[in-house]
Design a protein around this motif. Structure first.
Motif, short mmCIF file in Angstrom:
data_model
loop_
_atom_site.label_atom_id
_atom_site.label_comp_id
_atom_site.label_asym_id
_atom_site.label_seq_id
_atom_site.Cartn_x
_atom_site.Cartn_y
_atom_site.Cartn_z
N LEU A 1 0.86 -1.18 0.00
CA LEU A 1 0.00 0.00 0.00
C LEU A 1 0.90 1.23 0.00
O LEU A 1 1.43 1.62 1.03
CB LEU A 1 -0.92 0.01 1.22
CG LEU A 1 -1.88 -1.16 1.36
CD1 LEU A 1 -2.70 -1.03 2.63
CD2 LEU A 1 -2.78 -1.27 0.15
N LYS A 2 1.07 1.83 -1.15
CA LYS A 2 2.01 2.94 -1.30
C LYS A 2 1.49 4.26 -0.72
O LYS A 2 2.22 5.24 -0.72
CB LYS A 2 2.37 3.10 -2.77
CG LYS A 2 3.14 1.91 -3.31
CD LYS A 2 3.51 2.09 -4.75
CE LYS A 2 4.26 0.87 -5.25
NZ LYS A 2 4.60 0.95 -6.65
N SER A 3 0.29 4.28 -0.22
CA SER A 3 -0.24 5.51 0.37
C SER A 3 -0.01 5.57 1.89
O SER A 3 -0.39 6.54 2.54
CB SER A 3 -1.73 5.67 0.05
OG SER A 3 -2.45 4.56 0.54
N TYR A 4 0.65 4.55 2.44
CA TYR A 4 1.03 4.53 3.86
C TYR A 4 2.50 4.15 3.96
O TYR A 4 2.93 3.15 3.38
CB TYR A 4 0.18 3.52 4.65
CG TYR A 4 -1.23 4.00 4.82
CD1 TYR A 4 -1.60 4.72 5.95
CD2 TYR A 4 -2.18 3.78 3.84
CE1 TYR A 4 -2.89 5.20 6.09
CE2 TYR A 4 -3.48 4.26 3.97
CZ TYR A 4 -3.82 4.96 5.09
OH TYR A 4 -5.10 5.45 5.22
N TYR A 5 3.28 4.97 4.69
CA TYR A 5 4.71 4.73 4.85
C TYR A 5 5.05 4.56 6.33
O TYR A 5 4.42 5.17 7.20
CB TYR A 5 5.52 5.91 4.29
CG TYR A 5 5.95 5.72 2.86
CD1 TYR A 5 7.29 5.56 2.53
CD2 TYR A 5 5.02 5.71 1.83
CE1 TYR A 5 7.69 5.41 1.21
CE2 TYR A 5 5.41 5.56 0.51
CZ TYR A 5 6.74 5.41 0.21
OH TYR A 5 7.15 5.23 -1.10
#
Length: 108
Positions: A76-80
């Motif tokens: 999930l690239k929208s959470y780091y």
């Protein structure tokens, strides 16, 4: 693992206690962090991840943080991942959380 996530969740919530209405809700083997109804963070396997957007992702990448990867087939690239030094500093963590809350509803 469950105990580790539970105690880590409690620590994160304590660090975020200066923000009103933040709660952790069980989800997918971890916890989702919400402020009111705004979903802005994930606690999973002893790690904390915050919502990012084009304005905030640079700071995560500069610190070599990676996106949330719940399993080998999904990212999930929208959470780091939030850096440990930020988690340990309550004031900094609240600032990063406020930025994550501000990302809600924006394209990443």
């Amino acid at each position: 693992m469950a105990f580790k996530d539970e105690s880590f969740k409690d620590f994160v919530l304590d660090q975020l206690s200066g923000l009103d209405d933040v709660e952790a809700r069980r989800m997918f083997g971890g916890y989702g962090l919400y402020r009111d109804e705004t979903f802005f963070g994930i606690i999973h396997r002893g790690r904390l991840y915050f919502k990012i957007d084009e304005r905030t992702v640079g700071e995560y990448r500069k610190r070599k943080m990676k996106p949330f990867r719940p399993n080998a087939k999904q990212t999930l690239k929208s959470y780091y991942q939030v850096p440990v030094d930020i988690i340990e500093d309550a004031d900094e963590l609240r600032e990063w959380a406020e930025a994550a809350i501000g990302c809600q509803g924006k394209k990443t």
